[in-house]
Design a protein around this motif. Sequence first.
Motif, short mmCIF file in Angstrom:
data_model
loop_
_atom_site.label_atom_id
_atom_site.label_comp_id
_atom_site.label_asym_id
_atom_site.label_seq_id
_atom_site.Cartn_x
_atom_site.Cartn_y
_atom_site.Cartn_z
N ARG A 140 51.47 25.66 48.95
CA ARG A 140 52.35 25.04 49.96
C ARG A 140 52.07 23.53 50.06
NH1 ARG A 140 50.82 29.74 52.60
NH2 ARG A 140 49.44 28.66 54.07
N LYS A 141 50.82 23.15 49.99
CA LYS A 141 50.48 21.73 50.04
C LYS A 141 51.09 20.98 48.86
CE LYS A 141 46.51 18.57 50.00
NZ LYS A 141 45.02 18.47 49.95
N TRP A 152 61.86 25.06 53.52
CA TRP A 152 61.53 26.44 53.88
C TRP A 152 60.20 26.86 53.26
CZ3 TRP A 152 66.56 26.25 51.11
CH2 TRP A 152 67.57 25.76 51.93
N ILE A 153 59.36 25.88 53.00
CA ILE A 153 58.09 26.15 52.32
C ILE A 153 57.20 27.07 53.16
CG2 ILE A 153 55.93 25.08 51.52
CD1 ILE A 153 57.65 22.63 50.74
N GLY A 154 57.18 26.85 54.48
CA GLY A 154 56.32 27.64 55.34
C GLY A 154 56.55 29.13 55.21
N ASP A 155 57.82 29.52 55.15
CA ASP A 155 58.16 30.94 55.01
C ASP A 155 58.21 31.37 53.55
OD1 ASP A 155 58.37 31.39 57.75
OD2 ASP A 155 60.49 30.83 57.79
N GLY A 156 58.87 30.56 52.72
CA GLY A 156 59.11 30.95 51.34
C GLY A 156 57.87 30.98 50.46
N PHE A 184 59.32 29.41 42.03
CA PHE A 184 60.15 29.79 43.17
C PHE A 184 61.62 29.49 42.82
CE2 PHE A 184 56.05 28.52 44.99
CZ PHE A 184 55.73 29.64 45.73
N PRO A 185 62.52 30.45 42.99
CA PRO A 185 63.92 30.22 42.67
C PRO A 185 64.58 29.30 43.69
CG PRO A 185 63.69 32.34 43.73
CD PRO A 185 62.29 31.81 43.52
#
Length: 205
Positions: A140-141, A152-156, A184-185
Amino acid sequence: MIVPLVLLLLLSPDSVWTEEAPGYTISVIYAEALLENPVLAGLLGEYAEGQTEAFRTNFIDLTSDYPEPMPWNLEISFTHEPSPSGLICALAWIWEYSGGAHGNTWTKAFVFDTGGDSLVAPLSLFPDEVAFSSFASVVRKNLRQELGEDFWIGDGASPTAENYQCMLPIPDSTGAVWGHRVIFPPYQVAPYVFGPQEVVIPLTR
């Protein structure tokens, strides 16, 4: 009669399979190295068959009211990726156009244990949930640094098996696991315009 992809692979392990029908085309390409193991070839064929069946069903359901729909297209390409000792790593690259403004693309990872003749979950390569959670935090970082926004990085990219279904181990020069590659798509961590996002993270020693 449409012969199942799995049966086609067992009868004649060609590297390319295609189907053309009124309104749509389908192509499935296999890296020849992936067909050398019959168990893995069958598993990949089953996955491709599931994707093609869903594609045909959607075509019938969504175009029945249109006499001349825009041509649909499904392309699946299985690639042989660098693999640690005892494993065969593969990626399915899928591109589908089923109407609308643009097509969609996504990937699926396959990690095959040659000793057990079976697929293994990529997450099982981590020693425990804490290690996987720490890895996802680094992912995520890196995504935030690359994209410049959270989107939407936090969820995805949170540490779940669903989010990391396209993750492969990367070997070092000795065949040991050096790190992991995650793809990630579009839409999972950022808008479509940013395309797929790929992150490579070395193991923490």
